[in-house]
Design a protein around this motif. Structure first.
Motif, mmCIF file in Angstrom:
data_model
loop_
_atom_site.group_PDB
_atom_site.id
_atom_site.type_symbol
_atom_site.label_atom_id
_atom_site.label_comp_id
_atom_site.label_asym_id
_atom_site.label_seq_id
_atom_site.Cartn_x
_atom_site.Cartn_y
_atom_site.Cartn_z
ATOM 1 N N UNK A 1 0.900 -1.344 0.184
ATOM 2 C CA UNK A 1 0.047 0.112 -0.083
ATOM 3 C C UNK A 1 0.925 0.712 0.010
ATOM 4 N N UNK A 2 1.796 1.161 0.799
ATOM 5 C CA UNK A 2 3.106 2.382 0.638
ATOM 6 C C UNK A 2 3.998 2.191 -0.601
ATOM 7 N N UNK B 1 7.615 7.729 -0.689
ATOM 8 C CA UNK B 1 8.601 7.203 -1.619
ATOM 9 C C UNK B 1 8.989 6.114 -1.128
ATOM 10 N N UNK B 2 9.771 5.093 -1.539
ATOM 11 C CA UNK B 2 10.036 4.220 -0.928
ATOM 12 C C UNK B 2 11.022 3.501 -1.471
ATOM 13 N N UNK B 3 11.922 3.813 -0.760
ATOM 14 C CA UNK B 3 13.202 2.717 -1.671
ATOM 15 C C UNK B 3 13.062 1.491 -1.526
ATOM 16 N N UNK B 4 13.890 0.602 -2.966
ATOM 17 C CA UNK B 4 14.178 -0.741 -2.833
ATOM 18 C C UNK B 4 14.863 -1.109 -1.345
ATOM 19 N N UNK B 5 14.540 -2.783 -1.430
ATOM 20 C CA UNK B 5 15.016 -3.564 -0.301
ATOM 21 C C UNK B 5 14.532 -4.162 0.505
ATOM 22 N N UNK C 1 10.228 8.392 1.632
ATOM 23 C CA UNK C 1 10.051 9.341 1.970
ATOM 24 C C UNK C 1 9.064 9.931 1.904
ATOM 25 N N UNK C 2 9.158 11.543 2.417
ATOM 26 C CA UNK C 2 7.137 12.012 1.643
ATOM 27 C C UNK C 2 7.657 13.201 0.689
ATOM 28 N N UNK C 3 6.724 12.773 -0.211
ATOM 29 C CA UNK C 3 7.016 13.962 -2.028
ATOM 30 C C UNK C 3 6.795 15.005 -1.405
ATOM 31 N N UNK C 4 7.624 16.236 -2.649
ATOM 32 C CA UNK C 4 7.130 17.634 -2.661
ATOM 33 C C UNK C 4 5.648 17.180 -3.381
#
Length: 346
Positions: A263-264, A271-275, A281-284
């Protein structure tokens, strides 16, 4: 025609003419045209306020006050107290030294906010304190009106988060619950406190933990968005897990994260990195999952990579709801990929 008559005929009709009459102190003509403009609704009341400034700069505050009173009275009768109050506030930076304006503002605030029991005291300790500049008094009064019971605040000087209890008319101070104690701010210290949003993470963590627990169960992206807003807009996975320990118990974490993670990934604001332990992080600017899928598809160098991008997107659509039809239609530009996807998905 006399020279004066020729000058009058050449003058632009409207607010510029009113300002010229004010500058020349032709008050009888000014009052006639001012009254006519209000009665006939030929001029914008906001624009008419500049005439009051011309009078004030010329030392004719009494004349300015007289015209102001007529303008505000007519506005209140026609448009209501709220619109008249907005007009009076627009006059504040133009004629800030007007005692008449202070009293008219106080009367209009009392009329427009009659449901607030303390409004008489609120205007008395702000607008009617003549040792307080009008702009400061207005700012303080608006803040006091916004500080209604139940609202959350932050004391910038101590970083304390509180929930407003109310306004004490005897001490003329705002009182809030701060953890297990109470704290007060008088009108001169209001600039120390900042109104928080109703769903501010810091406030909910102290005063409404149940709401955070409900969001964890029903809307994980909203929960994480609130946490990121209160945490500098970026959190490593381990810090995220620690911050959520009181909301999502450790023995429930794996199950909760398995549900929340996809869902995230699809939330436009996150914004979610891989792994396995991603940074969030919040997107502007919101970016939909479909936008990311399109970007991945369009930048893929080989047909195989494009196919993988489409398959991943279709998997998301199958598991988590319908996707962007325009992206699916775009596959038709690549017949080989499109045919393979259709065979796999139908």
């Amino acid at each position: 025609m006399t020279e004066q008559e020729r000058d009058d005929a050449a003058e632009q009709v409207g607010v510029p003419r009113l300002r010229k009459l004010a500058a020349k102190r032709r008050f009888h003509e000014l009052e006639l045209e001012w009254t006519r403009s209000i009665e006939d609704k030929t001029l914008d009341p906001i624009e008419m306020i500049s005439v009051l400034g011309t009078l004030a700069r010329g030392g004719d505050m009494e004349q300015a006050d007289s015209l102001l009173w007529f303008l505000l009275t007519a506005q209140a009768e026609r448009e209501g107290f709220g619109q008249a109050l907005a007009l009076a506030k627009a006059a504040a930076p133009v004629i800030p030294e007007s005692r008449t304006l202070r009293h008219e503002l106080a009367a209009l605030y009392r009329a427009a906010h009659a449901t607030i029991q303390e409004i008489e005291v609120l205007t008395a300790c702000t607008l009617l304190r003549e040792d307080t500049p009008l702009s400061v008094a207005l700012e303080r009064l608006d803040k006091l009106i916004a500080l209604r019971p139940g609202r959350y605040v932050l004391d910038r000087s101590s970083a304390d988060v509180g929930r407003i209890i109310g306004f004490d008319c005897e001490t003329r101070a705002v009182t809030a619950a701060v953890r297990s104690a109470t704290k007060s701010w008088n009108t001169d210290s209001l600039d120390r406190i900042e109104l928080l949003e109703d769903e501010d993470w810091r406030a909910l963590a102290l005063f409404d933990r149940a709401k955070l627990e409900a969001l964890a169960a029903e809307d994980p992206p909203r929960l994480i968005t609130l946490l990121l807003k209160a945490s500098g807009s970026r959190l490593p996975f381990r810090t995220l897990k620690t911050r959520l320990a009181d909301i999502v118990p450790p023995d429930s974490w794996s199950k909760w994260w398995a549900k929340a993670r996809p869902l995230l990934r699809r939330d436009p604001l996150i914004e979610m990195s891989d792994g396995t332990q991603p940074t969030l992080a919040l997107r502007q600017t919101p970016i939909t999952y479909e936008d990311l899928a399109k970007a991945r598809f369009n930048t893929a160098e080989s047909a195989e990579d494009k196919l993988l991008a489409v398959l991943d997107f279709m998997g998301e659509v199958k598991n988590y709801g319908s996707g962007d039809a325009s992206f699916q239609r775009g596959i038709s530009n690549y017949p080989t990929i499109g045919n393979r996807v259709l065979r796999l998905t139908h």
